[in-house]
Design an enzyme around this catalytic site. Structure first.
Site, mmCIF file in Angstrom:
data_model
loop_
_atom_site.group_PDB
_atom_site.id
_atom_site.type_symbol
_atom_site.label_atom_id
_atom_site.label_comp_id
_atom_site.label_asym_id
_atom_site.label_seq_id
_atom_site.Cartn_x
_atom_site.Cartn_y
_atom_site.Cartn_z
ATOM 1 N N ASP A 144 0.843 -1.194 0.000
ATOM 2 C CA ASP A 144 0.000 0.000 0.000
ATOM 3 C C ASP A 144 0.881 1.247 0.000
ATOM 4 O O ASP A 144 1.848 1.327 0.761
ATOM 5 C CB ASP A 144 -0.898 -0.023 1.255
ATOM 6 C CG ASP A 144 -2.002 1.017 1.174
ATOM 7 O OD1 ASP A 144 -2.297 1.495 0.060
ATOM 8 O OD2 ASP A 144 -2.580 1.337 2.230
ATOM 9 N N TYR A 146 1.172 5.760 -0.485
ATOM 10 C CA TYR A 146 0.807 6.968 0.272
ATOM 11 C C TYR A 146 0.882 8.114 -0.727
ATOM 12 O O TYR A 146 1.560 9.097 -0.497
ATOM 13 C CB TYR A 146 1.863 7.097 1.376
ATOM 14 C CG TYR A 146 1.589 8.017 2.538
ATOM 15 C CD1 TYR A 146 0.419 7.943 3.283
ATOM 16 C CD2 TYR A 146 2.556 8.945 2.933
ATOM 17 C CE1 TYR A 146 0.229 8.769 4.383
ATOM 18 C CE2 TYR A 146 2.361 9.772 4.027
ATOM 19 C CZ TYR A 146 1.190 9.662 4.756
ATOM 20 O OH TYR A 146 1.008 10.480 5.846
ATOM 21 N N HIS A 151 -3.368 14.070 1.238
ATOM 22 C CA HIS A 151 -3.518 13.185 2.405
ATOM 23 C C HIS A 151 -2.249 13.238 3.262
ATOM 24 O O HIS A 151 -2.317 13.398 4.484
ATOM 25 C CB HIS A 151 -3.791 11.756 1.924
ATOM 26 C CG HIS A 151 -3.785 10.721 3.016
ATOM 27 N ND1 HIS A 151 -4.740 10.677 4.012
ATOM 28 C CD2 HIS A 151 -2.942 9.679 3.251
ATOM 29 C CE1 HIS A 151 -4.476 9.651 4.824
ATOM 30 N NE2 HIS A 151 -3.389 9.033 4.383
ATOM 31 N N ARG A 160 2.999 16.744 12.806
ATOM 32 C CA ARG A 160 4.195 17.605 12.705
ATOM 33 C C ARG A 160 3.790 18.903 12.027
ATOM 34 O O ARG A 160 4.072 19.101 10.834
ATOM 35 C CB ARG A 160 5.278 16.916 11.844
ATOM 36 C CG ARG A 160 5.840 15.620 12.398
ATOM 37 C CD ARG A 160 6.819 14.997 11.411
ATOM 38 N NE ARG A 160 6.195 14.773 10.099
ATOM 39 C CZ ARG A 160 5.480 13.688 9.780
ATOM 40 N NH1 ARG A 160 5.341 12.722 10.638
ATOM 41 N NH2 ARG A 160 4.938 13.590 8.595
ATOM 42 N N ASP A 250 -8.817 0.424 2.985
ATOM 43 C CA ASP A 250 -7.747 0.027 3.896
ATOM 44 C C ASP A 250 -8.168 0.427 5.315
ATOM 45 O O ASP A 250 -7.783 1.474 5.823
ATOM 46 C CB ASP A 250 -6.450 0.738 3.469
ATOM 47 C CG ASP A 250 -5.290 0.434 4.393
ATOM 48 O OD1 ASP A 250 -5.283 -0.636 5.010
ATOM 49 O OD2 ASP A 250 -4.382 1.286 4.491
ATOM 50 N N LYS A 270 -3.278 -2.012 10.627
ATOM 51 C CA LYS A 270 -3.748 -2.176 9.249
ATOM 52 C C LYS A 270 -3.959 -3.635 8.859
ATOM 53 O O LYS A 270 -4.343 -3.907 7.734
ATOM 54 C CB LYS A 270 -2.698 -1.590 8.286
ATOM 55 C CG LYS A 270 -2.334 -0.136 8.525
ATOM 56 C CD LYS A 270 -3.280 0.784 7.811
ATOM 57 C CE LYS A 270 -2.750 2.215 7.842
ATOM 58 N NZ LYS A 270 -3.642 3.109 7.086
ATOM 59 N N GLU A 388 -8.910 12.584 8.517
ATOM 60 C CA GLU A 388 -8.826 13.903 7.876
ATOM 61 C C GLU A 388 -10.187 14.595 7.830
ATOM 62 O O GLU A 388 -10.279 15.799 8.032
ATOM 63 C CB GLU A 388 -8.387 13.739 6.414
ATOM 64 C CG GLU A 388 -6.943 13.439 6.195
ATOM 65 C CD GLU A 388 -6.729 13.124 4.719
ATOM 66 O OE1 GLU A 388 -6.484 14.050 3.947
ATOM 67 O OE2 GLU A 388 -6.847 11.943 4.351
HETATM 68 CA CA CA Z 1 -3.664 3.095 3.328
#
Ligand code: CA
Length: 442
Positions: A144, A146, A151, A160, A250, A270, A388
């Site tokens: 998977d 990113y 996102h 951060r 996911d 996950k 989010e």
């Molecule tokens: Ca994911």
């Protein structure tokens, strides 16, 4: 990347009315492949069979081969299509994929000899409501990525604020190796996981049911022929190794993730379930929805040569998430739309993901699944996960049943859809990827 041909002709129609509805996910221009079993069929029909979706029916492919309705395909393709998973067919490569697509389109076309042959139609067209969809392939490995910069920036800024994107982000598609054994087909219930969580960053942890359960709206792609261990897939060859795409959810346990993820990334957060839609929309079918991109900003670093696209490649796929609580389903309320995004907004393409994954000589096998990571855009309503969308729970959503959601509750059903629309071509869809949360069992 495939180019368009007569199988994409928007004027083309099937003799099946349900396939000609302009809102249909599965018109004759789509022809996604999947694996099904027929409810209450005879002994031979209990076995998983390869099917192709058309309107509200499933073409029983082995039955078509048995009845010699697909005589234009090669014997090795006919043999692969009689298997119980799509892996052997994925292994064959694009020449065979194209040939089967052409043949099946001709069989379902309004000019087909099948149109007036109701007996044969009964034998080879299974109503979707009489079938259960299984996983389309035996998935040996699942990784998977990113790839949405929106996102990554949103999530990064929660943890951060001064430095949301890590230094590697614009140089390589960041990913992790997922868990293939817990990938399930749409419609499978998902049990809330147990795990270690903390109330303070330094611990100590307690063990109990996940409290911050989330989904992630992603797209995934199945690998076709793949590469030998020790060899790489070059950018110019990448498209020949992509069989087709599915919707991926996911599922993510945010509280477990927060405590465990450093330094090696997510693990138990996950690995308890990943849901995919059962129909694999082929790269052939997606050809009309390709567009230029993804955009790299003025100040972005130059890509290293192996990641430079041979040609611009982004995919215009709209993705949508809806939630229905148990109360909403009981009261027959419509699921609530939570977000709508588009795969074209990703920073990295699926071809770059594949090339980067194999850049060390890591081998890909037919039926391996690679997912994009959460698809988020710039707007709040395009954010593809609750972390989010509710900004870590600080902006809860109110469902039509009057209850609030920061994260998922037991009984909630998450429904994901995806589709492609562009001028001059038919709309095609991916169907659904849905799953309902069951209470944790301790
Ligand atoms: Ca994911």
């Amino acid at each position: 990347m495939p180019t368009t041909d007569p199988t994409h002709d928007p004027a083309r129609r099937s003799f099946l009315d349900s396939a000609n509805d302009p809102r249909a996910d599965f018109p004759i221009q789509n022809l996604p492949l999947g694996v099904f079993v027929r409810h209450g069929g005879g002994a031979g029909e209990q076995k998983p069979r390869i099917g192709i979706a058309i309107g509200d029916r499933i073409v029983d492919v082995p039955r078509c081969i048995e009845l010699k309705l697909l005589d234009g395909i090669k014997p090795e393709a006919a043999c692969a299509l009689c298997a119980e998973t799509l892996n052997p067919f994925m292994a064959l490569g694009r020449t065979h994929w194209k040939q089967v697509r052409r043949q099946v389109a001709a069989l379902l076309d309004e000019s087909s000899r099948l149109r007036d042959d109701l007996g044969t139609q009964m034998a080879v067209l299974v109503p979707m409501i009489e079938a259960e969809m299984l996983l389309p392939a035996t998935i040996g490995d699942y990784s998977d990525f990113y790839a949405s910069i929106h996102h990554a920036t949103n999530v990064g800024s929660m943890f951060r604020p001064d430095n949301p994107l890590l230094p590697n982000y614009k140089h390589l598609p960041v990913g992790y190796h997922g868990r293939a054994s817990s990938i399930v087909a749409s419609g499978t219930d998902v049990r809330r996981p147990m795990g270690q969580t903390v109330t303070s960053d330094a611990g100590p942890p307690t063990f109990g049911a996940c409290k911050l359960l989330d989904y992630e709206m992603e797209m995934g792609f199945f690998v076709g022929p793949g590469n030998e261990l020790g060899t790489r897939i070059a950018m110019r060859d990448a498209a020949a190794h992509v069989f087709g795409m599915v919707i991926v959810n996911d599922w993510s346990a945010r509280d477990i993730q927060k405590w465990e993820y450093q330094p090696l990334g997510p693990f138990n957060a996950k690995n308890f379930a990943t849901t995919i839609s059962p129909w694999v929309v082929t790269l052939e079918a997606l050809a009309p929805y390709r567009m230029s991109g993804p955009p790299r900003g003025e100040g972005d670093p130059q890509l290293l040569d192996y990641l430079k696209p041979e040609e611009e490649f982004a995919l215009n796929i709209t993705v949508e998430v809806k939630i229905a609580s148990a109360i909403m389903r009981e009261k027959k309320m419509q699921p609530m739309l939570v977000s709508r995004g588009n795969l074209r907004d990703m920073y990295w393409t699926i071809m770059q993901m594949l090339v980067h994954h194999t850049s060390t000589g890591c081998n890909m096998r037919p039926g391996d699944l690679l997912a994009t990571g959460t698809i988020s855009g710039t707007g709040e309503d395009s954010r593809g996960c609750l972390l989010e969308r509710t900004w870590r729970g600080s902006k809860p959503l109110t469902l039509p049943d009057g209850t609030e959601r920061k994260f998922l509750q037991d009984g909630d059903e998450v429904i994901m859809n995806a589709w492609c629309e562009t001028d001059g071509f038919r709309r095609i869809g991916f169907g659904e990827c849905r799953g309902t949360i069951l209470p944790a069992s301790d």
